[in-house]
Every structure is written in C-alpha cells, then in structure tokens.
Design a protein around this motif. Sequence first.
Motif, PDB file in Angstrom:
ATOM      1  N   GLU A 151     123.876  -7.306  37.814  1.00 16.58           N
ATOM      2  CA  GLU A 151     123.811  -6.143  36.925  1.00 16.58           C
ATOM      3  C   GLU A 151     123.337  -6.527  35.524  1.00 16.58           C
ATOM      4  O   GLU A 151     123.743  -7.537  34.965  1.00 16.58           O
ATOM      5  CB  GLU A 151     125.191  -5.483  36.820  1.00 16.58           C
ATOM      6  CG  GLU A 151     125.646  -4.760  38.072  1.00 16.58           C
ATOM      7  CD  GLU A 151     124.870  -3.479  38.312  1.00 16.58           C
ATOM      8  OE1 GLU A 151     124.432  -2.851  37.322  1.00 16.58           O
ATOM      9  OE2 GLU A 151     124.707  -3.107  39.487  1.00 16.58           O
ATOM     10  N   ARG A 152     122.482  -5.687  34.960  1.00 19.55           N
ATOM     11  CA  ARG A 152     122.011  -5.904  33.596  1.00 19.55           C
ATOM     12  C   ARG A 152     123.031  -5.409  32.578  1.00 19.55           C
ATOM     13  O   ARG A 152     123.835  -4.520  32.849  1.00 19.55           O
ATOM     14  CB  ARG A 152     120.698  -5.151  33.361  1.00 19.55           C
ATOM     15  CG  ARG A 152     119.530  -5.599  34.210  1.00 19.55           C
ATOM     16  CD  ARG A 152     118.295  -4.819  33.806  1.00 19.55           C
ATOM     17  NE  ARG A 152     117.145  -5.093  34.672  1.00 19.55           N
ATOM     18  CZ  ARG A 152     115.945  -4.553  34.490  1.00 19.55           C
ATOM     19  NH1 ARG A 152     115.757  -3.708  33.475  1.00 19.55           N
ATOM     20  NH2 ARG A 152     114.952  -4.846  35.311  1.00 19.55           N
ATOM     21  N   ASN A 153     122.962  -5.975  31.393  1.00 17.39           N
ATOM     22  CA  ASN A 153     123.742  -5.509  30.261  1.00 17.39           C
ATOM     23  C   ASN A 153     123.172  -4.171  29.788  1.00 17.39           C
ATOM     24  O   ASN A 153     122.021  -4.089  29.375  1.00 17.39           O
ATOM     25  CB  ASN A 153     123.685  -6.551  29.144  1.00 17.39           C
ATOM     26  CG  ASN A 153     124.246  -6.047  27.828  1.00 17.39           C
ATOM     27  OD1 ASN A 153     124.994  -5.070  27.789  1.00 17.39           O
ATOM     28  ND2 ASN A 153     123.886  -6.711  26.749  1.00 17.39           N
ATOM     29  N   LYS A 154     123.972  -3.116  29.854  1.00 17.85           N
ATOM     30  CA  LYS A 154     123.520  -1.787  29.451  1.00 17.85           C
ATOM     31  C   LYS A 154     124.126  -1.349  28.119  1.00 17.85           C
ATOM     32  O   LYS A 154     124.012  -0.182  27.734  1.00 17.85           O
ATOM     33  CB  LYS A 154     123.855  -0.765  30.545  1.00 17.85           C
ATOM     34  CG  LYS A 154     123.149  -1.030  31.874  1.00 17.85           C
ATOM     35  CD  LYS A 154     123.500   0.027  32.908  1.00 17.85           C
ATOM     36  CE  LYS A 154     122.746  -0.189  34.210  1.00 17.85           C
ATOM     37  NZ  LYS A 154     123.125  -1.445  34.882  1.00 17.85           N
ATOM     38  N   LEU A 155     124.802  -2.264  27.421  1.00 19.59           N
ATOM     39  CA  LEU A 155     125.370  -1.925  26.120  1.00 19.59           C
ATOM     40  C   LEU A 155     124.246  -1.640  25.121  1.00 19.59           C
ATOM     41  O   LEU A 155     123.218  -2.325  25.112  1.00 19.59           O
ATOM     42  CB  LEU A 155     126.238  -3.067  25.600  1.00 19.59           C
ATOM     43  CG  LEU A 155     127.463  -3.437  26.447  1.00 19.59           C
ATOM     44  CD1 LEU A 155     128.102  -4.711  25.910  1.00 19.59           C
ATOM     45  CD2 LEU A 155     128.477  -2.303  26.477  1.00 19.59           C
ATOM     46  N   ASP A 156     124.459  -0.633  24.289  1.00 20.78           N
ATOM     47  CA  ASP A 156     123.487  -0.262  23.264  1.00 20.78           C
ATOM     48  C   ASP A 156     123.959  -0.831  21.934  1.00 20.78           C
ATOM     49  O   ASP A 156     125.055  -0.504  21.466  1.00 20.78           O
ATOM     50  CB  ASP A 156     123.385   1.268  23.178  1.00 20.78           C
ATOM     51  CG  ASP A 156     122.251   1.718  22.274  1.00 20.78           C
ATOM     52  OD1 ASP A 156     121.787   0.917  21.443  1.00 20.78           O
ATOM     53  OD2 ASP A 156     121.854   2.892  22.395  1.00 20.78           O
ATOM     54  N   ASN A 157     123.162  -1.696  21.326  1.00 22.64           N
ATOM     55  CA  ASN A 157     123.587  -2.368  20.099  1.00 22.64           C
ATOM     56  C   ASN A 157     123.915  -1.404  18.962  1.00 22.64           C
ATOM     57  O   ASN A 157     124.682  -1.744  18.062  1.00 22.64           O
ATOM     58  CB  ASN A 157     122.522  -3.364  19.639  1.00 22.64           C
ATOM     59  CG  ASN A 157     122.510  -4.620  20.502  1.00 22.64           C
ATOM     60  OD1 ASN A 157     123.430  -4.862  21.273  1.00 22.64           O
ATOM     61  ND2 ASN A 157     121.455  -5.408  20.376  1.00 22.64           N
TER      62      ASN A 157
ATOM     63  N   GLU B  41     130.451   4.820  22.724  1.00 27.87           N
ATOM     64  CA  GLU B  41     129.451   5.261  23.694  1.00 27.87           C
ATOM     65  C   GLU B  41     129.555   6.772  23.852  1.00 27.87           C
ATOM     66  O   GLU B  41     130.633   7.309  24.076  1.00 27.87           O
ATOM     67  CB  GLU B  41     129.711   4.565  25.032  1.00 27.87           C
ATOM     68  CG  GLU B  41     128.554   4.599  25.998  1.00 27.87           C
ATOM     69  CD  GLU B  41     128.769   3.651  27.174  1.00 27.87           C
ATOM     70  OE1 GLU B  41     129.415   4.073  28.152  1.00 27.87           O
ATOM     71  OE2 GLU B  41     128.302   2.501  27.102  1.00 27.87           O
ATOM     72  N   ASN B  42     128.438   7.450  23.677  1.00 28.97           N
ATOM     73  CA  ASN B  42     128.401   8.917  23.773  1.00 28.97           C
ATOM     74  C   ASN B  42     129.419   9.571  22.849  1.00 28.97           C
ATOM     75  O   ASN B  42     130.064  10.559  23.200  1.00 28.97           O
ATOM     76  CB  ASN B  42     128.630   9.367  25.216  1.00 28.97           C
ATOM     77  CG  ASN B  42     127.562   8.863  26.160  1.00 28.97           C
ATOM     78  OD1 ASN B  42     126.385   8.808  25.810  1.00 28.97           O
ATOM     79  ND2 ASN B  42     127.969   8.471  27.366  1.00 28.97           N
ATOM     80  N   GLY B  43     129.580   8.989  21.670  1.00 29.87           N
ATOM     81  CA  GLY B  43     130.466   9.554  20.670  1.00 29.87           C
ATOM     82  C   GLY B  43     131.931   9.239  20.837  1.00 29.87           C
ATOM     83  O   GLY B  43     132.754   9.686  20.032  1.00 29.87           O
ATOM     84  N   SER B  44     132.295   8.478  21.864  1.00 31.85           N
ATOM     85  CA  SER B  44     133.707   8.148  22.108  1.00 31.85           C
ATOM     86  C   SER B  44     133.904   6.639  22.099  1.00 31.85           C
ATOM     87  O   SER B  44     133.024   5.880  22.540  1.00 31.85           O
ATOM     88  CB  SER B  44     134.162   8.702  23.464  1.00 31.85           C
ATOM     89  OG  SER B  44     134.039  10.106  23.496  1.00 31.85           O
TER      90      SER B  44
ATOM     91  N   VAL C 199     125.762  -8.774  17.184  1.00 31.54           N
ATOM     92  CA  VAL C 199     125.661  -8.025  18.435  1.00 31.54           C
ATOM     93  C   VAL C 199     125.356  -9.025  19.549  1.00 31.54           C
ATOM     94  O   VAL C 199     124.746 -10.068  19.312  1.00 31.54           O
ATOM     95  CB  VAL C 199     124.563  -6.936  18.374  1.00 31.54           C
ATOM     96  CG1 VAL C 199     124.944  -5.842  17.385  1.00 31.54           C
ATOM     97  CG2 VAL C 199     123.212  -7.548  18.034  1.00 31.54           C
ATOM     98  N   PRO C 200     125.780  -8.741  20.769  1.00 31.11           N
ATOM     99  CA  PRO C 200     125.545  -9.683  21.864  1.00 31.11           C
ATOM    100  C   PRO C 200     124.105  -9.618  22.351  1.00 31.11           C
ATOM    101  O   PRO C 200     123.472  -8.552  22.332  1.00 31.11           O
ATOM    102  CB  PRO C 200     126.517  -9.211  22.943  1.00 31.11           C
ATOM    103  CG  PRO C 200     126.662  -7.736  22.696  1.00 31.11           C
ATOM    104  CD  PRO C 200     126.571  -7.564  21.208  1.00 31.11           C
ATOM    105  N   SER C 201     123.593 -10.760  22.836  1.00 31.06           N
ATOM    106  CA  SER C 201     122.206 -10.799  23.287  1.00 31.06           C
ATOM    107  C   SER C 201     122.069 -11.138  24.768  1.00 31.06           C
ATOM    108  O   SER C 201     120.945 -11.183  25.277  1.00 31.06           O
ATOM    109  CB  SER C 201     121.421 -11.845  22.468  1.00 31.06           C
ATOM    110  OG  SER C 201     121.935 -13.149  22.684  1.00 31.06           O
TER     111      SER C 201
ATOM    112  N   CYS D  87     136.750  -5.863  24.501  1.00 33.82           N
ATOM    113  CA  CYS D  87     136.641  -5.534  25.924  1.00 33.82           C
ATOM    114  C   CYS D  87     136.000  -4.154  26.044  1.00 33.82           C
ATOM    115  O   CYS D  87     136.395  -3.213  25.335  1.00 33.82           O
ATOM    116  CB  CYS D  87     138.021  -5.526  26.576  1.00 33.82           C
ATOM    117  SG  CYS D  87     138.019  -5.026  28.315  1.00 33.82           S
ATOM    118  N   PHE D  88     135.016  -4.031  26.919  1.00 32.79           N
ATOM    119  CA  PHE D  88     134.269  -2.785  27.082  1.00 32.79           C
ATOM    120  C   PHE D  88     134.879  -1.979  28.219  1.00 32.79           C
ATOM    121  O   PHE D  88     134.747  -2.325  29.398  1.00 32.79           O
ATOM    122  CB  PHE D  88     132.800  -3.095  27.324  1.00 32.79           C
ATOM    123  CG  PHE D  88     132.208  -3.946  26.233  1.00 32.79           C
ATOM    124  CD1 PHE D  88     131.880  -3.397  25.006  1.00 32.79           C
ATOM    125  CD2 PHE D  88     132.030  -5.315  26.414  1.00 32.79           C
ATOM    126  CE1 PHE D  88     131.368  -4.175  23.986  1.00 32.79           C
ATOM    127  CE2 PHE D  88     131.517  -6.106  25.407  1.00 32.79           C
ATOM    128  CZ  PHE D  88     131.186  -5.539  24.187  1.00 32.79           C
TER     129      PHE D  88
END
Length: 315
Positions: free
Chosen positions: A82-88, A102-105, A274-276, A304-305
Amino acid sequence: MKRIICLSLVLAVLFGAVLTGCGSKNNQNNSNNGSASANSGSEGSQSSQTATDAPVQATGGKVHIQDNVLGDIWITELEGVERNKLDNIGFSTENGLKVYTENGSKASMAGIDVSYNCGNIDWKKVKEAGIDFVMVRLGGRGYGDEGSLYSDEKALEYINGAKQQGIKVGGYFFSQATTNDEAVEEAKYAVSTLNGLKLDFPLAYDWEIIKDDNARTDGVSSAQATECAKAFCDEIKNQGFTPMIYSPSKELYFKYDLARLKDIDIWYCEYAEVPSFYYQFSMWQYSDKGKVDGIDTEVDLNICFTNVAQYNFFY
C-alpha cells in the motif's frame, strides 16, 4: 561504518554509502550483551532454515526518493504494498505535538516512546500535556557476540503508570536477531516481560543496523532480515498481540522486502516536518528532541494515524 545493503529490485539500485537514519533506541546494554538471559528456547524446524533471496514482485513503476548521501535516486515500486496516502497539508503542530487532519476532522493521536533512560515519569502531567499513547521498551538483545536478552527495568512501572492515567500503551523490543529462531525467542521473551499485562497498541519489532560499532548482525542478509522480522511478528500475533515493525526508511527501502511484510503495520522513523516515506505506515516517530511535561529528559515524539491504524482507541 556500515554499507547500505540495497533491496534487489527489477532494476537494481547499486550503491555503497554510510548508513544513517533514526538514532538507535537500544540505550541499555548496547555493546556486548544484556543483563538477563533468555527464558525461552527456539522452536519450529522451518525457523532454523537459512533465508535465501527470491525475486521481488514489482509493478514496473518508478519511485523517486531522496537519499541523504546520493541525493535523488529511483527505485522500482513493489507490487501489492500500500502507498502512503497521507496529505502533507493535513499536518499541523499544537503545543509542540504534531496533529493530522483529514477532511476537516482530526485523524491522529499524539504519542511518545520511552525506555528506562527517561527516569521517573509523572504520567498525570504527561496525560495533561496531550499525550494519548506511549510505546514502552520491553527489553532487547545485546549486539555483542553473546547476544543476551535483557528486560527494561522500568517497563512495567511505565505501563502501569500510563494505564492508570488512561494513556494507551504499546511496546517495542530492540532486536539483534540473526536467525528466525532468535527472532521467535525475542518475541516470546518480550511477551513474558509483560507478566500478563495487556497492550492497547502494537508490540513492535525494532531491528536496527548498528552504526559506528561492530555488531552481531553486520553480516545478516536482506532476505534473512526480512524473515527475522516476519518470524517475530508472526509469533507476536500468535501470542495475541498486534505486531508492528519500527524502522527508518533506509532499512524499509533497502534491507526489508516489504512485499513479504505487507500485512504488518509500520512504525516509521524520520525526523522531519512532514514524512516522505512512499509506502503506508500507521505510526510516525518524527522527533527525538521532544519536551513533554512530566518527563525530565528529551523524549521521542510520535503520531498515530487513526484512519490507517486498526487499533485506534478513543474510549
């Protein structure tokens, strides 16, 4: 200094360089052996087999990464990882702790990791400082020839103190396993140190390449390192705990075959804003210079995400 051992991909990335990354978490008995001997033996005929390199499945796509020695380099994307889908743009800082939205929350929990070097901890103050979870070192294996196992003398005190304040607790074990048998032995030893205590968060495998010193793991191949990680995590799961792998990007890209470990959560280490890292991870250690009320020493900071992790507890 150690050479980077590259992961063999469809188009191999060949280079020799100084291995750098997050600092060693093995802050006790880190030169020869541990203070306690192993209390569990090795089991299973398959675990005694020597791992051999196998072709790595790849998509053919290229991943552009930054290396602190070589600069821009390309590797081939692994199939099924799985790819990293976090938005910096979702990262911010509140009271010195990173938050992810994420999405305002809010979609994160704030954490620390500790070993006996943190001394006496006031867990009430830690909780009031905004810490939601802690990863406690349970012990490790010395990286000298003997490779004795040892327990962290503060582990149970920390776990009980954190739980009393409603802080969620996970653990980690500093590994220097060279065979599957040793990795399984370490997993059993880590669980035994808990004396029946349950964890809310995962129990992580922390296998590190030792910089600036000789270590019993210097000659461990990429294939064997991967199999040791899998053997530890499989045993942790068999024991009823959630497994996890702690590592900086160098080991994750070039030492481990992540396709073999794709079902195991990653606790990623990179000291940055930010993570890379290209692939998915559920926890990020972003600083070793944190200051948290209730702890006199500097402490590692983590996030933790909760939209990635399967152990997000908010009760």
